[in-house]
Design a protein around this motif. Structure first.
Motif, short mmCIF file in Angstrom:
data_model
loop_
_atom_site.label_atom_id
_atom_site.label_comp_id
_atom_site.label_asym_id
_atom_site.label_seq_id
_atom_site.Cartn_x
_atom_site.Cartn_y
_atom_site.Cartn_z
N LEU A 77 17.43 8.81 -1.42
CA LEU A 77 16.66 7.57 -1.31
C LEU A 77 16.93 6.63 -2.50
O LEU A 77 16.99 5.42 -2.33
CB LEU A 77 15.17 7.88 -1.23
N LEU A 78 17.08 7.24 -3.66
CA LEU A 78 17.34 6.39 -4.84
C LEU A 78 18.71 5.73 -4.72
O LEU A 78 18.89 4.58 -5.13
CB LEU A 78 17.25 7.20 -6.13
N MET A 79 19.69 6.46 -4.16
CA MET A 79 20.99 5.84 -3.97
C MET A 79 20.87 4.67 -2.99
O MET A 79 21.55 3.65 -3.14
CB MET A 79 22.03 6.87 -3.47
N ASP A 80 19.99 4.84 -1.98
CA ASP A 80 19.74 3.71 -1.06
C ASP A 80 19.10 2.55 -1.81
O ASP A 80 19.42 1.38 -1.59
CB ASP A 80 18.79 4.14 0.08
N VAL A 95 8.33 9.74 -0.77
CA VAL A 95 8.61 8.84 0.36
C VAL A 95 9.57 9.52 1.34
O VAL A 95 9.44 9.37 2.55
CB VAL A 95 9.25 7.52 -0.15
N GLY A 96 10.49 10.31 0.79
CA GLY A 96 11.59 10.78 1.63
C GLY A 96 11.55 12.25 1.99
O GLY A 96 12.61 12.86 2.13
N GLY A 97 10.39 12.82 2.13
CA GLY A 97 10.29 14.16 2.70
C GLY A 97 10.50 15.30 1.72
O GLY A 97 10.83 16.41 2.12
N GLY A 98 10.34 15.05 0.44
CA GLY A 98 10.41 16.14 -0.51
C GLY A 98 9.05 16.80 -0.68
O GLY A 98 8.12 16.52 0.09
N ASP A 102 0.81 -1.22 0.00
CA ASP A 102 0.00 0.00 0.00
C ASP A 102 0.84 1.27 0.00
O ASP A 102 0.32 2.36 0.10
CB ASP A 102 -0.96 0.01 1.21
N SER A 103 2.18 1.08 -0.10
CA SER A 103 3.04 2.27 -0.05
C SER A 103 4.21 2.11 -1.00
O SER A 103 4.71 1.01 -1.21
CB SER A 103 3.56 2.46 1.38
N TYR A 104 4.65 3.26 -1.57
CA TYR A 104 5.85 3.26 -2.41
C TYR A 104 7.06 2.72 -1.65
O TYR A 104 8.06 2.31 -2.25
CB TYR A 104 6.16 4.69 -2.88
N ALA A 105 6.97 2.76 -0.29
CA ALA A 105 8.09 2.29 0.53
C ALA A 105 8.42 0.83 0.22
O ALA A 105 9.53 0.37 0.50
CB ALA A 105 7.76 2.46 2.00
N ALA A 106 7.46 0.10 -0.38
CA ALA A 106 7.68 -1.31 -0.70
C ALA A 106 8.91 -1.49 -1.59
O ALA A 106 9.60 -2.50 -1.50
CB ALA A 106 6.44 -1.89 -1.39
N PHE A 107 9.19 -0.48 -2.44
CA PHE A 107 10.35 -0.62 -3.35
C PHE A 107 11.67 -0.70 -2.58
O PHE A 107 12.68 -1.15 -3.10
CB PHE A 107 10.40 0.54 -4.34
N TRP A 108 11.65 -0.19 -1.37
CA TRP A 108 12.88 -0.20 -0.56
C TRP A 108 12.91 -1.40 0.39
O TRP A 108 13.87 -1.58 1.13
CB TRP A 108 12.99 1.11 0.25
N ASP A 109 11.85 -2.19 0.40
CA ASP A 109 11.73 -3.33 1.31
C ASP A 109 12.76 -4.40 0.93
O ASP A 109 12.80 -4.85 -0.22
CB ASP A 109 10.30 -3.90 1.20
N SER A 110 13.58 -4.81 1.91
CA SER A 110 14.64 -5.78 1.58
C SER A 110 14.07 -7.14 1.17
O SER A 110 14.76 -7.94 0.55
CB SER A 110 15.60 -5.94 2.77
#
Lengths: 274, 355, 348
Positions: C199-202, C185-188, C154-162
């Motif tokens: 965030l993209l570098m992460d 996602v990252g406060g922009g 339910d969130s774009y944060a899923a793309f960063w999920d390990s």
């Protein structure tokens, strides 16, 4: 006097180039129209940014490798086609030309189906237990080279063949008769006589390689960039016409310069071939 | 130079036999011509000797070496090609020096030998020309020099005169023969031109359909052809079909008897009688002592310069008789169409040949 | 100088007008006098569906529609090149949101009198602007493969999920969308995507798979290499229609909308036709056809989609209200810089 052909070339080749040349000294305004000024800042941008040097170097080195490999692959094939008296000759020539009937994008798609981690090559190798894990062939420089070579080799074959057809086979027999081994016959007789074809073929193919677009885009890895792709990105995706135009002129200059230098070198080396 | 021995040489392309069981010994210094119509296998034979065509079976010896399995560049033959095959990208000097360089001779010796060879063919002074700057005859001589300079064991000539005009051909013919004799070159020469072969060679090999028909000196082949093909290919012959009916007697299909020399070899099987046109004379009455004398009528007369050709109807066949233009009075009016008379020749001019 | 009579001159001028050689404005003509309209647009499906669903009523009235198929950059260049002409060669022009805005800023678009468009009153307010009509829209959602991912992310944060390391698909040409998404996602903010870079570098550490084109990305999904990727909901629908096993979910951060628009060139040769054509694009029936065939949602309130289709491609009123706003001026200004960063930092 200007004939109709000259006028045609002037109108459809030179004028667009002049327009692009003019663009290359304009100033880019992000999100707006370019400014009609005279500035060399776009060229300066290229010369100052190592990233673009790297892209140009990649382009040159991929093109040189592809040109040499395609020459090595094409020569025996062209030689065979020029010498064979088989009835199947025209069929064989058709087979060489056939790939040219299919667009570059479609051919790149074909290579993708072959080279992908789950593609034909990997599946076959895995099924034969030659490899355990799939090889990463797709999205590598090697994949780009394979793709480009497959596209340019027919041009090389046809160019070489037309010149080899003109070489009387008996001169090679004469060399053999005079005690030259096949290798020395090739080096002293066949190759020097084929040199006009080698020069024409390598020039043509090198230019095609330097301007390759679809193949590097589709088969190259994410960080892989060649000039045509970079120019397209600048013009199409950020509307930076001035910088894109400057890059196009850099590419054109380097291509012409390297082609001329290589031709001069080969012509001097095989001067007597004329 | 060296002798050349060819043993049972055969070349097959699929079902087609290009050369059939060819055996020949060429002596050291001998000039042999392979003669035959195009497609007879003479060029294939030459190319087998040079090594460009691999023999299907048989053996090739040059000197003491069995070269059957050798690649062309290890056979040490010197070949002159039909179109000369000069290297178009090299000067005359470089062309002639090529074989010496392949043999890794020193520069000084190379220069000396090239100069010698060019002098031999009277081309010194043209060393820096490119082949395309030379006339056909000059190119031909460069090709000769290039082949000779390497001191080949055998000299191979593939129709070397066919690209020259008729007058030049006469000259070069003589030149090659003189060169061959002066240097003692073992030479094998391929031609379809019988005159070339007769005037140049010590020995002729007449070929047809891949097989040797007859081997012999020019005079032997001309005067004693063993079969109808040779009799017809070398010069011209009139033929009568029939069979031998007694010693020195041949009964033509018309029933008339032709007499021949009973001492001459008689071929086996079906035979014909062959008579050279120049051995037939035509007269209004039988000459005294003439053994073979048949009624004949002139059907046509052609003037051919040194002679007159009479086309005769004789014993149901059409034959040709040559009348020599020895006194300049042969003019056509002396003979005319429809003239009746006799065709006459001697038994020694009557050859039995196999059909 | 030869003598030219007044009558000759009038005849000549009339001929010139008939050939379209003069700059006489024809915008004053009534709408029913529309004869010919040049529509510059995308090729392929879009053009095909325009012909199939939008143009028939016009064609029936005797209007000749001439398509001019180009890529957006070409189209923009052409419009700009003709800007100084009194009369250009293009009538109706299609663009996506950002490009349409740029063309408006460059002053090449004619302003619309919505009173002349009977269908204008149905336009969804959030997509309305003064210089174009919205034709179809969709928004960026999370496209995922239900075979590998249980429960809709339910969130774009899923793309960063390990959990999804090595399974996130990225299309190489989508740097603006990724920067925007990461910024969300990252406060922009809509006018500050810069925090997205970090965030993209992460995200790189999560080893995303990068594809040169949409088609190659789809191939990656098909063979199981890719489990999730951001894309337009319309594309997810088309992929599913084409047999790819994918579903999509709307991120709670707010989906990024994309609206394909049409306007007309300020120097259009045929003004009345432009109006007629734009109105036809808004027709409810044509809009439903585009939704059914392309997966893009109608921009007019009177177009009702079947319930099942609405569920698969549509956005609730709440979701639409929560769409992430875009600052086109900001994006245009930074695009070049972002491309450089994307190539030299992110992809390197």
């Amino acid at each position: 006097m200007l004939g109709p052909a000259t006028l045609f070339v002037l109108a459809f080749l030179l004028l667009p180039m002049l327009v692009v040349l003019r663009y290359s000294v304009n100033r880019y305004v992000p999100g707006g129209l370019m400014l009609q000024v005279f500035t060399l800042e776009n060229y300066a941008h290229f010369f100052q940014d190592h990233y673009f040097h790297k892209v140009l170097l990649t382009t040159v080195w991929v093109s040189v490798v592809c040109t040499i490999v395609s020459l090595v692959l094409a020569f025996p094939l062209a030689y065979f086609l020029a010498r064979t008296r088989s009835a199947a000759k025209s069929l064989l020539v058709m087979l060489v030309v056939f790939p040219l009937l299919v667009g570059n994008v479609v051919r790149a798609a074909g290579w993708m189906a072959l080279l992908d981690t789950k593609g034909v090559v990997n599946s076959t190798l895995e099924a034969l237990h030659i490899i355990k894990a799939p090889l990463n062939i797709m999205y590598t420089t090697g994949a780009v080279m394979i793709g480009i070579i497959s596209i340019v080799t027919p041009f090389m074959v046809l160019t070489l063949q037309s010149v080899l057809e003109g070489i009387n086979y008996s001169v090679e027999e004469a060399a053999l008769n005079l005690g030259a081994s096949p290798i020395r016959t090739f080096a002293k007789v066949t190759l020097p006589l084929a040199m006009p074809g080698v020069i024409a073929g390598t020039s043509l193919v090198f230019i095609l390689c330097m301007n390759a677009y679809a193949t590097p885009v589709l088969l190259g890895g994410p960080s892989f960039q060649m000039m045509a792709q970079t120019i397209y990105d600048q013009i199409s995706n950020t509307q930076n016409w001035p910088f894109g135009a400057a890059l196009a002129f850099v590419l054109m200059f380097v291509t012409v310069a390297l082609t001329v230098i290589a031709q001069m070198f080969l012509q001097r080396r095989y001067k007597s071939a004329e | 130079m060296a002798k050349v021995q060819l043993r049972n040489l055969t070349k097959r392309y699929g079902d087609f036999v290009a050369v059939d069981d060819f055996s020949l010994d060429v002596a050291d210094g001998e000039f042999v011509a392979l003669l035959g119509p195009s497609g007879c296998g003479k060029t294939t034979t030459l190319r087998m000797i040079a090594g460009f065509v691999e023999a299907s079976t048989g053996e090739i010896r040059i000197g003491e070496r069995d070269v059957t399995e050798y690649p062309p560049y290890r056979r040490n033959t010197g070949m002159v090609f039909q179109g000369y095959a000069l290297f178009p990208h090299m000067t005359v000097f470089e062309n002639v020096a090529f074989g010496l360089r392949m043999r890794r001779l020193g520069a000084a010796e190379t220069h000396e030998r090239v100069a010698q060879a060019l002098k031999l063919v009277r081309l010194d002074g043209h060393v820096d020309r490119m082949p395309r700057q030379l006339s056909g005859g000059q190119q031909q001589r460069v090709a000769l020099a290039r082949a000779l300079v390497v001191q080949p064991d055998v000299f191979l000539l593939d129709e070397p005169l066919s690209n020259l005009d008729a007058k030049l051909r006469q000259e070069v013919r003589l030149e090659i023969r003189q060169l061959q004799q002066a240097l003692g070159l073992t030479t094998i020469f391929v031609t379809h031109d019988q005159e070339e072969a007769l005037t140049m060679a010590d020995r002729l090999v007449v070929m047809d359909r891949g097989a040797i028909q007859q081997v012999g000196s020019p005079a032997e082949l001309y005067d004693r052809p063993v079969n109808r093909f040779v009799a017809d290919f070398i010069g011209h012959s009139n033929f009568f079909n029939g069979r031998v009916c007694g010693p020195g007697e041949f009964k033509m299909d018309t029933g008339a008897i032709v007499r021949f020399d009973p001492e001459a070899a008689t071929p086996q099987g079906d035979v014909s009688v062959a008579v050279r046109p120049e051995r037939i004379s035509f007269g209004h009455s039988p000459a005294a002592g003439t053994i073979n004398c048949f009624e004949a009528e002139i059907e046509a007369v052609t003037f051919a310069g040194p002679r007159l050709d009479l086309i005769l109807r004789c014993e149901g066949d059409r034959i040709i008789a040559h009348v020599h233009n020895s006194d300049g009075n042969v003019a056509t009016e002396r003979h005319h169409v429809g003239e009746q008379g006799f065709a006459m020749w001697s038994p020694s001019s009557t050859r039995l040949v196999s059909r | 100088m030869p003598h030219i009579s007044r009558a000759d001159f009038v005849r000549g001028a009339a001929g010139a007008t008939a050939l379209g050689l003069t700059a006489m404005p024809r915008l004053a003509l009534a709408a029913d006098e529309c004869r010919q309209v040049v529509v510059t647009t995308w090729g392929g499906d879009y053009d095909r569906f325009l012909k199939q669903f939008v143009e028939p009523p016009l064609v029936a009235k005797g209007v000749q529609v001439l398509p001019d198929i180009t890529q957006e950059p070409q189209r923009m260049t052409k419009l700009l090149a003709e800007r100084s002409l009194k009369k250009g060669s293009l009538d109706v022009v299609s663009f996506s949101d950002a490009s349409m805005f740029q063309m408006y800023e460059d002053g090449v678009l004619g302003s619309l009198d919505f009173a002349k468009l009977p269908n204008a009153k149905y336009i969804l307010k959030q997509f309305a602007n003064a210089y174009s009509v919205p034709h179809i829209f969709s928004a960026q959602v999370i496209v995922y493969t239900p075979d590998h991912i249980k429960g809709a992310p339910d969130s774009y944060a899923a793309f960063w999920d390990s959990k999804y390391k090595g399974r996130v698909g990225i299309q190489r040409t989508e740097w603006v969308n990724w920067l925007q998404l990461a910024a969300q996602v990252g406060g922009g903010s809509p006018s500050n995507y810069e925090p997205g870079k970090k965030l993209l570098m992460d995200l790189k550490k999560n080893q995303p798979r990068i594809y040169p084109t949409q088609e190659t990305l789809a191939a990656g999904i098909a063979n199981g290499d890719v489990w999730l990727t951001p894309d337009w909901r319309a594309r997810a629908y088309m992929w599913a229609k084409g047999g790819l096993k994918v579903e999509s979910s709307v991120p709670k951060e707010g989906a990024l909308p994309v609206v394909y628009r049409a306007g007309y060139a300020k120097n259009a040769p045929d003004g009345p036709c432009c109006i007629a054509y734009l109105d036809a694009m808004l027709d409810a029936k044509a809009q439903v056809e585009f939704a059914t065939n392309m997966g893009y949602v109608p921009t007019v309130s009177n177009a009702k989609l079947p319930e099942d289709l609405e569920r698969r491609i549509g956005f609730s009123e709440e979701q639409r209200a929560h769409f992430y706003p875009q600052d086109f001026r900001y994006i245009a200004k930074n695009n070049s810089q972002w491309l450089q960063w994307w190539n030299q930092e992110f992809l390197a």
